[in-house]
Design an enzyme around this catalytic site. Sequence first.
Site, PDB file in Angstrom:
ATOM      1  N   SER A 232      60.379 -10.455  67.638  1.00 46.91           N
ATOM      2  CA  SER A 232      60.567 -10.601  69.080  1.00 46.91           C
ATOM      3  C   SER A 232      59.811 -11.812  69.614  1.00 46.91           C
ATOM      4  CB  SER A 232      60.069  -9.352  69.813  1.00 46.91           C
ATOM      5  OG  SER A 232      60.694  -8.197  69.324  1.00 46.91           O
TER       6      SER A 232
HETATM    7  N1  SAH Z   1      59.001  -5.332  66.979  1.00 49.92           N
HETATM    8  C1  SAH Z   1      59.662  -6.103  65.958  1.00 49.92           C
HETATM    9  C2  SAH Z   1      61.091  -6.379  66.356  1.00 49.92           C
HETATM   10  C3  SAH Z   1      62.022  -6.313  65.208  1.00 49.92           C
HETATM   11  S1  SAH Z   1      63.736  -6.448  65.615  1.00 49.92           S
HETATM   12  C4  SAH Z   1      58.884  -7.373  65.688  1.00 49.92           C
HETATM   13  O1  SAH Z   1      57.914  -7.683  66.380  1.00 49.92           O
HETATM   14  O2  SAH Z   1      59.230  -8.053  64.747  1.00 49.92           O
HETATM   15  C5  SAH Z   1      64.210  -4.760  65.786  1.00 49.92           C
HETATM   16  C6  SAH Z   1      64.122  -3.901  64.567  1.00 49.92           C
HETATM   17  O3  SAH Z   1      64.678  -2.621  64.911  1.00 49.92           O
HETATM   18  C7  SAH Z   1      64.894  -4.385  63.348  1.00 49.92           C
HETATM   19  O4  SAH Z   1      64.013  -4.519  62.269  1.00 49.92           O
HETATM   20  C8  SAH Z   1      65.923  -3.283  63.099  1.00 49.92           C
HETATM   21  O5  SAH Z   1      66.175  -3.032  61.727  1.00 49.92           O
HETATM   22  C9  SAH Z   1      65.258  -2.077  63.752  1.00 49.92           C
HETATM   23  N2  SAH Z   1      66.166  -0.989  64.110  1.00 49.92           N
HETATM   24  C10 SAH Z   1      67.423  -1.033  64.649  1.00 49.92           C
HETATM   25  N3  SAH Z   1      67.937   0.205  64.803  1.00 49.92           N
HETATM   26  C11 SAH Z   1      66.968   1.066  64.375  1.00 49.92           C
HETATM   27  C12 SAH Z   1      66.896   2.485  64.257  1.00 49.92           C
HETATM   28  N4  SAH Z   1      67.896   3.283  64.634  1.00 49.92           N
HETATM   29  N5  SAH Z   1      65.755   3.032  63.751  1.00 49.92           N
HETATM   30  C13 SAH Z   1      64.713   2.247  63.361  1.00 49.92           C
HETATM   31  N6  SAH Z   1      64.728   0.900  63.438  1.00 49.92           N
HETATM   32  C14 SAH Z   1      65.839   0.319  63.932  1.00 49.92           C
END
Ligand code: SAH
Length: 219
Positions: free
Chosen positions: A69
């Site tokens: 993010s």
């Molecule tokens: N907070 C993270 C953001 C990662 S992007 C950072 O700082 O890097 C969002 C993430 O949510 C992705 O890795 C994706 O695989 C995950 N995601 C999407 N749907 C999900 C679900 N149903 N359960 C768990 N994770 C999920």
Amino acid sequence: MSSEFQGIGMTSQRSRDRLVLQLRDMDIQSEVVLEVIKSTPRHIFIDEALASRAYDNTALPIGHNQTISQPYIVARMVEALLEGQQPEKVLEIGTGCGYQTAILSRLVKRVYSIERIEALLVKARERFRALKCTNIRAKYGDGNRGWPEHAPFDAIIVSAAPMGVPAQLLEQLQINGKLIIPVGRSGEQQLLSILRTEDDFVEKRLDWVSFVPMIEGVG
Ligand code: SAH
């Protein structure tokens, strides 16, 4: 701190300081949040090839079609989470590379985090170990279901956007607890803050945002 975490020479610390100035300009006001962003290396959460952009205020690819993010969004969400309360037990959905998880781990007592792509989770865990973030429990699973064994949570923070607020996350929120979640389809997502009161849920709209979709089931 070992040289690995300092980044290339002193540039990382200087870049982080610059990033924090930008976040202040964008109206992030929480000193504790700014302080943790200043002291948390972001370059170890991304691929080495992108390291020179680690402290840009942008989202960056982390593989598997996912992104780390934008620092502003992490700051905004964590600031909203801490506003008016000091949560002890926090659930995060979407561990990704683990950057926001590490930030949270320095601000609250215990962080539970769920990720549906196992390869990302494995790498995130290694980073938590390297950074000595010992108050994080991360698991592979579908965040739509929350983590009932550890509920209720003082706060829940979601890093991927579902089309609607998952009922199970609302159920796992403590009274006076807060859910920070982006909702809606790509191009029209809103970041919501939902406070659970004795007998209701009170919703506040925070920002227009752009998150990867929250997917049903595991990867
Ligand atoms: N907070 C993270 C953001 C990662 S992007 C950072 O700082 O890097 C969002 C993430 O949510 C992705 O890795 C994706 O695989 C995950 N995601 C999407 N749907 C999900 C679900 N149903 N359960 C768990 N994770 C999920």
